[in-house]
Each structure stands twice: as C-alpha cells, then as structure tokens.
Design an enzyme around this catalytic site. Structure first.
Site, PDB file in Angstrom:
ATOM      1  N   SER A 105       0.827  -1.212   0.000  1.00  0.00           N
ATOM      2  CA  SER A 105       0.000   0.000   0.000  1.00  0.00           C
ATOM      3  C   SER A 105       0.864   1.267   0.000  1.00  0.00           C
ATOM      4  O   SER A 105       1.691   1.436  -0.891  1.00  0.00           O
ATOM      5  CB  SER A 105      -0.942  -0.092   1.217  1.00  0.00           C
ATOM      6  N   HIS A 160      -2.586  -0.752  -3.979  1.00  0.00           N
ATOM      7  CA  HIS A 160      -4.025  -0.528  -4.151  1.00  0.00           C
ATOM      8  C   HIS A 160      -4.333   0.940  -3.899  1.00  0.00           C
ATOM      9  O   HIS A 160      -3.470   1.697  -3.487  1.00  0.00           O
ATOM     10  CB  HIS A 160      -4.854  -1.463  -3.254  1.00  0.00           C
TER      11      HIS A 160
END
Lengths: 195, 202
Positions: B104, B129
């Site tokens: 992330s 993401h």
C-alpha cells in the site's frame, strides 16, 4: 520512529534529538495535534530564537491535524509578538485550527508544498461538559466568542472581510495548494525538483 | 554500503508497534550512514518524524544520498503525500530499499525514490491498491458533509495514483485500473512494473 541521531563532537559521539538539532538552526517543527505541550515548546523556542537574533528569520514546518483552541492562540500570539520574521511552510496538512498558524506567518513568507492540503473550518468543539444549565449557557457563549475571534484572526491574515469568511466556512472547506494560494492563506508554493 | 554493518548487528524491530527491539541502539548507530528505517505502519506521526530526519540530513550534506529502508504494511495517504513532497523539496537524492514487504503506502513510497536508486531485495513483496476508507466517514454527521468529504477523498485517490503513474512510467488509466483491487508483486514483477529499478544481488 527513531528520532535520535548520532553526531561527532570532538572525540565523543553524542546522540541528539533531531528536533532539538534542527531548532538550533532556527527550524521548528509542529507536527502533531497542537496541544499545550506542543504549544509551550514552540512559544518558548520562538522567544529564545528571537532573543538570540531578532533579524534572522525563524522557520516553522507545519503539519498538523488540528489543535486545541487555547494552544493555537498561544502560538498565534507569540508569532505576532516576536520581532524576527516567521516563515511558515505547510508540508502535509494544516487542518481546521492549525490553518490559522499557516495564515499567521509573516506576509510574503508563507508557503506550502505542491501536494499539501488545507482544511478550513469553524472551531471544532469535541469536549464533554457537565454542569447545570446556566453553566452550559456560559460555556456556549465562550465557544461562540472563541469562534468569532478565530474567524476574525483568520480573516485579518487573508485580507478578507469577516462576514465573507464566516459564510465560506459554513461547511468544511478542503483546499489543495493552488486553491490555498488563491484564497490568500499562503504567498507561494515551494519549488520542487522534477523527477 | 552499510549493509555489512546491518548484517553484523542482526537488526530487527518489533514489527507492528515500531518499538525498538533488543537491538534498538543499532538504529541510532546507523544514523551517520544517513539511513532511515520505516519498520512500522506508515502513519502521519511516522511521516512527521521521517520528514524531520530527511530535512536534517539535507542540512548536513545536500549532495550525499539518504536511504529509506522500507518494511511496512502501509498506512495513511496523508503521510505518503507529505513525504513525497519532502523528497522532492530537499536537494539530497533519496534512495529507497524494500526489505520484507512494502504494501500500500509503503509501495508508493518505494516508487517515490530517486530514479535509478530504488532497490528491492530478492524475496521482498510489494502490494499496491488505491485509497481505502471506512464508513461512517470520520467526523461527518450529515449526508452532504459526508459527500463533501468523500469527494475530497476521491480527489486525493486520483492524486496519489497520478504520482504512482509518474513514478512507474505507466499510464494513469492502467494504474487506476490495477489499483481498484489489491495487486501483489514479487521483486521481479515490481521491477517490471517500474516501482523499483533493481534487485539487490550479492
């Protein structure tokens, strides 16, 4: 995260706090929720640096997600009192109450990094209060008074009439660096190197 | 490079809390080597400390590399954008190295290093993401306030995806489509995707 750094002083190696070390170079950091503990650090440092050299600028690197009303006003008043010019650079974010610190820098010395964000709002009140009704009445009056003072201070620093700012902040206002500059909170955006 | 020193001291921290482990002093001993360890979730508090360190190393020597070693499950988008700006503001080049994992926001940070100076260890893992959010949206009590905040979140999502697209050399559309779900990448995939430049080999 570890904030101690090792420095050589003559023959010895000394571990110093990086914030303290930067403060020696007239760079102050506000980078948490602004409570009384942060406020007293900053006001004391501002005073100290001003006594040491009132002609050189003092830089404040600001990254704050709000603050308590009295602590923010404490820093604000000291910034407006010292003789040395105070440069404020917003990196990351200046939200709600903390936006006042950004606006309060010496005119022409207020900056933000290109992707910084600012959120303007009226004062937040998150406390709980237990008293009789007349006591509650007094507290509410005080909050309204603080809110008025806060908006007045903000309006004075961005050269906008009080009424206009009050209307604008009816709802939270999220601004990126460009919009912040347009709104008058900052004077310039920090130049960064291209990748 | 300071890797030999690293190996000798067998450095490891507690994974989730960021508390110094049994070898906590080693982290301080690494500081003259201009190394910053991100070994915890990448929160705004961590970003604040990291920005102070980056500016400190830059004031000492604006030409030498600063290294960020990343082993992080990710964190907040605000922290990421904050450090992104600082990396580009200071004049010292910033080298990023991924050991273990960069998920992330950690992966975005890995990609934000100076071009040609982004490294990954052979068995490290990367995951990308978009911005995640939870309902009810924090601090908003009425629908229009929540909508206001949600629009803001969407603009921030676009911002970090745009930054990732710039860093990796992919198109914005491709990055946006990929980041609509969790994408796990091995070291080779991460190099192929453009998140880092080279795998560290002996």
């Amino acid at each position: 995260m570890n904030t101690l750094v090792l420095e050589e002083h003559g023959e010895h190696e000394v571990a110093v706090n990086v914030y303290q070390r930067l403060a020696d170079n007239r760079i102050l950091f506000i980078n948490s929720y602004i409570d009384d503990r942060v406020a007293v650090d900053i006001t004391a440092s501002l005073l100290m640096k001003d006594i040491q050299d009132p002609l050189n600028k003092i830089s404040i690197f600001l990254n704050a997600y709000g603050g308590s009303t009295r602590s923010v006003f404490m820093i604000y008043d000291m910034m407006k009192t010292v003789r040395a010019p105070v440069e404020v650079i917003c990196m990351g974010a200046a939200l709600n109450e903390a936006a006042l610190i950004l606006a309060a820098g010496t005119p022409g010395m207020r900056y933000a990094t290109p992707n910084a964000m600012v959120c303007l709002s009226q004062l937040m009140y998150g406390g709980s209060h237990y008293s009789d009704l007349s006591g509650a009445q007094i507290t509410m009056e005080q909050i309204a008074l603080d809110n008025k003072k806060f908006i007045e201070a903000l309006a004075a620093n961005i050269n906008k009439p009080f009424k206009k700012v009050m209307e604008d902040l009816d709802r939270k206002k999220y601004l990126n660096a460009q919009q912040t500059k347009k709104y008058g909170l900052i004077d310039g955006i920090v130049k960064v190197k291209k990748k | 490079m300071e890797l030999s020193k690293l190996k000798r001291n067998n450095l490891h921290n507690h994974e989730d809390t960021g508390e110094p482990g049994r070898y906590g002093r080693t982290l301080i001993e690494l500081t003259p080597g201009r190394i910053i360890f991100l070994n915890e979730p990448f929160t705004t508090e961590v970003a604040s400390a990291m920005s102070a360190l980056l500016i400190y190393y830059d004031t000492i020597n604006p030409t030498a590399d600063i290294s960020i070693y990343i082993n992080s499950v990710g964190g907040e988008e605000a922290a990421l954008v904050h450090i992104y700006d600082i990396i580009r503001m200071i004049s010292a080049p910033v080298r990023t190295v991924c050991l273990g994992k960069a998920y992330s926001a950690g992966a975005f940070l890995l990609a934000a290093g100076a071009k040609g100076k982004r490294y990954i260890f052979p068995n490290a893992k990367v995951m990308i993401h978009g911005v995640q959010c939870a309902f009810p949206l924090q601090g908003e009590d009425d629908p229009s306030g929540a909508q206001n905040y949600f629009d803001f979140l969407k603009s921030r999502n676009d911002l970090i995806l745009k930054l990732l697209a710039e860093d990796t050399g992919q198109t914005f559309e491709k990055v946006k489509e990929d980041c609509s779900k969790d994408v796990y990448l091995t070291a080779e995939d991460a190099v192929k995707y453009g998140i880092c430049d080279a795998i560290i080999m002996k």
